[in-house]
Structures are given as C-alpha cells and as structure tokens.
Design a protein around this motif. Structure first.
Motif, PDB file in Angstrom:
ATOM      1  N   THR A 404       0.824  -1.201   0.000  1.00  0.00           N
ATOM      2  CA  THR A 404       0.000   0.000   0.000  1.00  0.00           C
ATOM      3  C   THR A 404       0.862   1.256   0.000  1.00  0.00           C
ATOM      4  OG1 THR A 404      -1.607  -1.243   1.288  1.00  0.00           O
ATOM      5  CG2 THR A 404      -1.916   1.128   1.176  1.00  0.00           C
ATOM      6  N   GLU A 405       0.410   2.286  -0.736  1.00  0.00           N
ATOM      7  CA  GLU A 405       1.155   3.545  -0.833  1.00  0.00           C
ATOM      8  C   GLU A 405       0.309   4.705  -0.336  1.00  0.00           C
ATOM      9  OE1 GLU A 405       2.731   4.088  -4.736  1.00  0.00           O
ATOM     10  OE2 GLU A 405       3.857   2.202  -4.716  1.00  0.00           O
ATOM     11  N   PRO A 406       0.932   5.697   0.320  1.00  0.00           N
ATOM     12  CA  PRO A 406       0.168   6.806   0.903  1.00  0.00           C
ATOM     13  C   PRO A 406      -0.365   7.813  -0.113  1.00  0.00           C
ATOM     14  CG  PRO A 406       2.515   7.130   1.282  1.00  0.00           C
ATOM     15  CD  PRO A 406       2.362   5.770   0.671  1.00  0.00           C
ATOM     16  N   ASP A 407       0.240   7.888  -1.288  1.00  0.00           N
ATOM     17  CA  ASP A 407      -0.104   8.970  -2.221  1.00  0.00           C
ATOM     18  C   ASP A 407      -1.068   8.564  -3.326  1.00  0.00           C
ATOM     19  OD1 ASP A 407       1.603  10.634  -0.793  1.00  0.00           O
ATOM     20  OD2 ASP A 407       3.328  10.144  -2.039  1.00  0.00           O
ATOM     21  N   VAL A 408      -1.454   7.283  -3.362  1.00  0.00           N
ATOM     22  CA  VAL A 408      -2.378   6.823  -4.404  1.00  0.00           C
ATOM     23  C   VAL A 408      -3.378   5.854  -3.793  1.00  0.00           C
ATOM     24  CG1 VAL A 408      -0.714   7.069  -6.288  1.00  0.00           C
ATOM     25  CG2 VAL A 408      -0.866   4.902  -5.056  1.00  0.00           C
ATOM     26  N   ALA A 409      -4.480   5.612  -4.503  1.00  0.00           N
ATOM     27  CA  ALA A 409      -5.458   4.613  -4.078  1.00  0.00           C
ATOM     28  C   ALA A 409      -4.917   3.234  -4.427  1.00  0.00           C
ATOM     29  CB  ALA A 409      -6.804   4.856  -4.768  1.00  0.00           C
ATOM     30  N   LYS A 604     -14.315 -12.840   2.512  1.00  0.00           N
ATOM     31  CA  LYS A 604     -13.587 -11.647   2.971  1.00  0.00           C
ATOM     32  C   LYS A 604     -14.556 -10.510   3.274  1.00  0.00           C
ATOM     33  CE  LYS A 604     -10.000  -8.935   3.698  1.00  0.00           C
ATOM     34  NZ  LYS A 604     -10.709  -7.701   3.974  1.00  0.00           N
ATOM     35  N   VAL A 605     -15.567 -10.329   2.443  1.00  0.00           N
ATOM     36  CA  VAL A 605     -16.572  -9.292   2.682  1.00  0.00           C
ATOM     37  C   VAL A 605     -17.469  -9.684   3.850  1.00  0.00           C
ATOM     38  CG1 VAL A 605     -18.553  -8.071   1.720  1.00  0.00           C
ATOM     39  CG2 VAL A 605     -16.563  -8.533   0.285  1.00  0.00           C
ATOM     40  N   SER A 638     -11.424  -2.068  16.565  1.00  0.00           N
ATOM     41  CA  SER A 638     -10.463  -1.431  15.655  1.00  0.00           C
ATOM     42  C   SER A 638      -9.910  -2.461  14.679  1.00  0.00           C
ATOM     43  CB  SER A 638      -9.337  -0.761  16.446  1.00  0.00           C
ATOM     44  OG  SER A 638      -8.485  -1.717  17.051  1.00  0.00           O
ATOM     45  N   TYR A 639      -9.643  -3.678  15.174  1.00  0.00           N
ATOM     46  CA  TYR A 639      -9.182  -4.755  14.283  1.00  0.00           C
ATOM     47  C   TYR A 639     -10.282  -5.122  13.292  1.00  0.00           C
ATOM     48  CZ  TYR A 639      -8.174  -9.504  12.703  1.00  0.00           C
ATOM     49  OH  TYR A 639      -7.980 -10.619  11.923  1.00  0.00           O
ATOM     50  N   ILE A 645     -10.845  -3.097   5.182  1.00  0.00           N
ATOM     51  CA  ILE A 645      -9.936  -2.383   4.277  1.00  0.00           C
ATOM     52  C   ILE A 645      -8.711  -3.227   3.964  1.00  0.00           C
ATOM     53  CG2 ILE A 645      -8.518  -0.311   4.005  1.00  0.00           C
ATOM     54  CD1 ILE A 645     -10.418   1.064   6.009  1.00  0.00           C
ATOM     55  N   ALA A 646      -8.185  -3.916   4.980  1.00  0.00           N
ATOM     56  CA  ALA A 646      -6.956  -4.694   4.809  1.00  0.00           C
ATOM     57  C   ALA A 646      -7.142  -5.811   3.788  1.00  0.00           C
ATOM     58  CB  ALA A 646      -6.530  -5.289   6.157  1.00  0.00           C
ATOM     59  N   ASP A 647      -6.066  -6.113   3.052  1.00  0.00           N
ATOM     60  CA  ASP A 647      -6.092  -7.157   2.011  1.00  0.00           C
ATOM     61  C   ASP A 647      -7.194  -6.915   0.991  1.00  0.00           C
ATOM     62  OD1 ASP A 647      -3.937  -8.379   3.073  1.00  0.00           O
ATOM     63  OD2 ASP A 647      -4.969 -10.132   3.852  1.00  0.00           O
TER      64      ASP A 647
END
Length: 673
Positions: A404-409, A604-605, A638-639, A645-647
C-alpha cells in the motif's frame, strides 16, 4: 551546602513529592517539608535533542538574576550527580502566586487585564535593561549575530524532530535566512520563551513576582523577546490551537501592539520605532513551530519507552510460550506442506487463535509472516528458501509486506508509483509505502518502463531492512492506538535503495509480482476470516456475560427484548460466516487459489462485516465501558473495522464477486444449450 544536603536527605525519607498542579511545566516537582516548600527541576532521562533541557544554564542564569534583584525564584542547589534521583536537577524556592494559563485572562476584569499586561511588559523591559557585566554573565551565549544563530538553531531542531516534510516550514526558514536584519549587534540577556504563562503574579496585585522557565535563555537581540510576546496580538480572531496559543485580538483590556511597544520603549528609554519587527515576528512563529515539534517528539519518546517496556514483557512471555508450542509440534500450522494440515483443518485452529490478538504469534502463524512464508514456499528459489524461508519458519527473523502507498489509491495495484529499475548489477528502488506490518523483507514494487499488459508491470523483490536508503518513517495508529501486536504498521520510504540483481532477491522474475501477490493473498485472506469468526465468538461471549450481570429498569439486560434480538442476530451472523468460511477453505484445498477466488472474496466481505457488527453490538451492551480500555472490545473493534480495508477493501471484492458470478452464470447457460 551541608544544610541543603541534609534537607535533601530528609526529603527523600518523609516528604511528599508531586508534579506541580499549578504549572504547565514537565519535570518540575514540588518538594514539601513540614515547614517549607521547594521546587525541583530535573533533566528528563534518556537521550535528548541537542541543547534541550540544559538545567545547568537555567540554574546559572536564575542565580545571577536573583542576586541582581530581578523577580525569579531563589535557586538553592544544583546537583549533577545522576545517582541521586537518576538525572541532573536543581532546587529552587517555591513561590505562591497566580499563574495564568490562558493569555486572554477570562477570570479577571478588563481593568486588571490591562494592569497585568503592563506589568509583564515592564518586567521584560527591566530584564533587557540589565547589564551582562553586572550580572556576571559575560560569555553566557554568543552575543552578536543572534538572529542568524536562531534561524540556524531552530531549523536544525525542527529537522531533527519533524516526522514529515512541511514545505511551508522550509520556505519560512529560507526566507528568514535571506532577510536577516542588517544590524544584529545589540546584546542583552533574552528569556527566549517570554509569555504570560511563564510568570507568577502576586496573589492580589498586578505585579510579577517571578519569571519562570529559563531553558531557552541566552544573550542576543532583545526585540526577539518582545516579538514573541506580541505574537498572539497578530493572530486572526478565532485562531486558537490551545488556550495558551489563542488570539488576543478584540479582547477588552488587552493592550494593542502599539501600546505594548510604547510601554516597552518608555521603560527602556529607547526610541519607539522598532525596525525589522516583522522579521522578529516571523522568527517567533518559526521558533514556536520548532518548539512544538520538539515537544511532540519528546512526548512520543516517553510514551514509546513506556510501550517498549510493556511490549518487552509481553515479548518475553510470548517467547516462553512459543518454546512450549514448538516442543508440542504446534508450530507453522498454517502451512500444509509443513504441518500436514489442510486449509479446512487449519480453519478450526485459526478460529480459536482469533479469540486472542497475540495467539497466532505463539504458534508462528501471525500475519504478515504467514503470507510471506507462503510466497517463499510457492515461488522462492532454493537459495531464497534457505536464506529467508527457513529462518522465518524457525521464528528467527520477522518480515513485512510493503504494498500500500500513501499517495495513491492502492486498492488498484496499477496506481502504484513506487519504481524499480535495473542499473548495472543492481535494482534501484524509489518510493513510499505504508501499512507495512511488522519489520522485514518482501516488498511489492512497481516496475518502471515495462511495456507489458497492465498487471504485468509489477515485480516482487526481497529487501533486507538494513539496506542503505530504507527508512522507517513512522509507525501508524488505528483509531489513535497502536494495534499492531507484531511490531507496528510502518510508513517506509525507499530512497535510491540498491539491491543486487542476484536471484536471491528477485522473486520468480521481472513482471510477475501481481501473479505472486494473487497466490499470496488467497490463503492470507482466508486466515483473516477464520480468525474473525473466533473474535466474533469472543465478542458474543462478552456480550452475554454483560447482559446477565447488569440490570436496567427493573430487569436484567438479557431480559429486554432488544437485547434478546441482538444475541439472536449475532448468532445467526456467526454461524452463516463460519459455514461460508469452511466452504471457502474446502474450495481452496480441492480446487486451488485461482478456482476459489469467488469464495475467498465472498468470505472476505462477509467475515469483515460480521465481526464488525457483532463487536459493535457487544460495545452497545457494555455502554461507556465498551469503548474504554477496561475491556478488550474497543481494540477488537479497531481490528474488525480495519479488516474491511486490509487485504483489499469490500468494494474491490464485491466487484470481483460480481464479475465472477456473471462468468459462472454465463457458463451454466452455455452448458444448457
């Protein structure tokens, strides 16, 4: 001196020592004996930023000022022996009076407000009128050239403390250095942090009886002190970070800038024209920002030290339990080729470990290491397996997965901007990643200038964390808390990171990163879902315990119809999700990751939604206690919420399900023809 040492001995035996409740200062403590009160100012323990918390300088300047009749607490003893209380300190008299935390002075009348500000300006002018020679402070500070030194000092302090780049701060630093006053030769003693909060006023009179906090004092340009004091008068109305940094505009009784300057100049006997005041105001703002960065960093360091102690205790306990798990053959249970268990078998184990956030680590079944071990097992060369997989399987090293990158989706992998290109015998990596859980090796990197199909522009490469150019920028928090049992979710920057092009680092081949990632994420997503079922079972268990033990309106909580329905709905959701999870595990065992894509996406959903809902219901039954740290539900939530969102976020999986469902329906229709 001997009397003071005797007093200290008495204090260590039977005094009360507590942090001052009437002061904003950290590391100031009041020492109470039967007859007198003192204040102890200590140097914080551990490593500090250069020049910070110089208590020896504070003691020296206060001693000189007290001798000259300037209002400061009388300094009594300076101790450099760290064995006494663990760090350097000094002791001064305790002065009783009024300290105003809010410079707007809402607790006094407009007339007294004016008088208090006039008194503050007068004492500042008195300070700047003192002769350094008479104070015997020759050599205290560096004298002329104060402005250049201040810009340089606070630029260094800011750079040392800042956790991210702020272009406006860099620009202000450059502007200040290019616009230094032509005449910077006037030298007096300057306080360095002169504001209302750093003064003690007489209990009933508008008179300053002590100026405090001389940590930043030095010798140099006095107008810098005045500008720092004037700063809140220039801030726009409504600007209020905290009470001590609020705007003073438009408040009845607070003198105007012109009035303050006039009073100051009259008291010092100088011309009221102050050239370059704008520069000093800008310097004050820059300095305040630098102080804020230092304070935040030191606060984080202290908090981190406490967390590290707690984590070390947990880590030692975990190591002991891990040894027992390894001895009992309960190790690497997630990997079928090692444990002999199928994904369906492991599903029941993962559900049990899901009830405790650190349980997977006990059995070396923790994310992200499990996924990384699967990658190396499925796609790694024999040399890569020897170098990386075997130590991971033994629990000797840890790893992280940077995708994951902070500057893009980053939910669309084709958006990734992190680049990898070949340069001679090396691959060069540049870019930013975040939410990199753990600390270690595999990284998903976007290739540069590779003209292939859109999902063939990624490569996966192994990067040792001690490689030059790899920077751990900061740990990230979830809902403001560090929920990463395995060592933090880090933002990591890669700045011209060079990794040899040897096959020990590049996985499978150039352009095959997306293929590897899909193989990795299948089992990993399933493991998350398995653990989510266990977490939901714990949440429902806690819900029922609370409902049976608490009562409202003459009934136990479990007797209310609304709470009955909650329990029933939660049980339905858990059972449905468990069956869907087991079905996905069976498909993965019998058909492989590619064929089980729809089932894995569905679970997953479903699992993320389910555990979020059940945990939320439990929190509702607990009320305020549910969101506190007294119970595990807040951390569990929180988990659970992060799992959506994760994976891959829900939306991506729903899109995949829709595409795969249409494909399956079309195949069925075609088969009937």
């Amino acid at each position: 001196m001997s009397i003071l040492h005797g007093t200290l001995l008495l204090l260590t035996l039977d005094q009360f020592i507590f942090q001052l409740s009437d002061s904003q200062f950290q590391f100031f403590y009041r020492l109470q004996t039967p007859s007198r009160s003192y204040v102890l100012r200590k140097k914080p323990p551990g490593e500090l930023l250069p020049g910070a918390h110089k208590v020896d300088r504070e003691y020296r300047v206060q001693r000189a000022l007290f001798s000259a009749g300037f209002p400061v607490p009388q300094p009594l003893l300076h101790c450099t022996d760290n064995d006494v209380i663990g760090t350097e300190f000094y002791i001064m008299e305790h002065i009783k009076g009024r300290i105003f935390r809010d410079p707007r002075l809402p607790e006094v009348t407009a007339a007294e407000r004016t008088a208090l500000y006039v008194a503050a300006v007068e004492v500042l002018a008195k300070l700047h009128s003192l002769s350094l020679t008479s104070l015997k402070l020759e050599g205290y500070g560096k004298g002329p050239g104060y402005c250049r030194r201040q810009v340089s000092t606070w630029t260094k302090q800011y750079n040392a403390a800042a956790h991210r780049d702020i272009p406006d701060m860099n620009g202000l630093s450059d502007w200040l250095m290019k616009n230094l006053p032509a005449d910077d030769n006037e030298v007096t003693l300057v306080h360095g942090d002169f504001r209302l909060e750093n003064m003690i006023f007489h209990p009933t009179e508008a008179r300053v009886i002590a100026v405090l906090d001389w940590e930043l004092s030095t010798t140099g340009q006095p107008i810098a002190d005045l500008a720092y004091f004037l700063m809140p008068l220039y801030w726009p109305t409504g600007f209020n970070i905290i009470n001590t940094l609020g705007s003073l505009k438009g408040i009845e009784g607070i003198p105007s800038v012109e009035d303050v300057v006039s009073i100051y100049c009259r008291c010092r006997g100088i011309s009221s024209g102050l050239p370059g005041l704008n520069f000093y105001l800008a310097l004050s703002v820059f300095k305040m920002a630098g102080i804020a960065q230092v304070c935040v960093l030191e606060s984080c360091i202290l908090e981190a030290k406490f967390e590290v102690k707690s984590m070390c205790a947990k880590h030692r306990l975990c190591i002991c339990v891990q040894a027992k798990a390894r001895e009992g053959g309960l190790w690497n249970l997630f990997l079928p080729s090692v444990s002999g268990l199928s994904q369906l078998d492991y599903a029941f184990i993962a559900e049990e470990t899901g009830r405790c956030l650190f349980a997977p680590e006990v059995f070396n079944c923790q994310a992200p290491d499990t996924g990384n071990m699967e990658v190396l097992h499925m796609f790694g060369s024999e040399e890569q397996k020897r170098t990386w997989l075997q130590p991971l399987l033994k629990g000797e090293i840890r790893s992280c997965f940077c995708m994951t990158e902070p500057d893009v989706a980053s939910s669309d992998a084709t958006n990734m901007e992190c680049t990898l290109h070949r340069d001679g015998e090396s691959y060069v990596i540049n870019g930013k990643k975040w939410w990199s859980s753990g600390a270690g090796n595999p990284q998903l990197i976007k290739k540069k200038n590779l003209n292939v199909f859109r999902h063939g522009q990624h490569s996966m490469i192994l990067v040792p964390m001690d490689t030059v150019g790899v920077t751990l920028v900061r740990p990230l928090t979830v809902f403001g808390q560090d929920d990463a049992i395995h060592g933090g979710h880090f933002e990591i920057h890669f700045n011209n990171v060079r990794v040899p092009s040897h096959r020990i680092f590049l996985l499978l081949g150039e352009g095959r990163g997306f293929e590897i990632a899909q193989g990795r994420l299948g089992p990993g997503r399933l493991h998350h879902c398995m653990r989510a079922v266990g977490l939901a079972e714990l949440a429902l268990e806690l819900l029922c315990q609370r409902a049976a033990s608490r009562g409202t309106f003459g009934k136990k909580l479990y007797q209310h119809v609304s709470k009955r329905r909650l329990r029933a709905e939660c049980r339905l959701l858990i059972e449905q999700t468990r069956l869907l999870t087991l079905h996905a595990a069976h498909c993965l065992d019998t058909q492989g990751s590619r064929a089980a894509r729809k089932q894995i996406a569905m679970i997953k959903v479903a699992a993320a939604r389910m555990v979020c809902k059940v945990t939320d219901c439990a929190i509702q039954v607990y009320g305020g206690a549910g969101v506190s740290g007294d119970f595990p539900l807040a951390q569990m939530y929180s988990y659970a919420r992060t799992l959506r969102i994760a994976d891959g976020p829900d939306e991506v999986h729903l899109s995949s399900i829709a595409v795969l469902e249409l494909r399956d329906q079309l195949r069925k229709a075609q088969a009937k023809l």
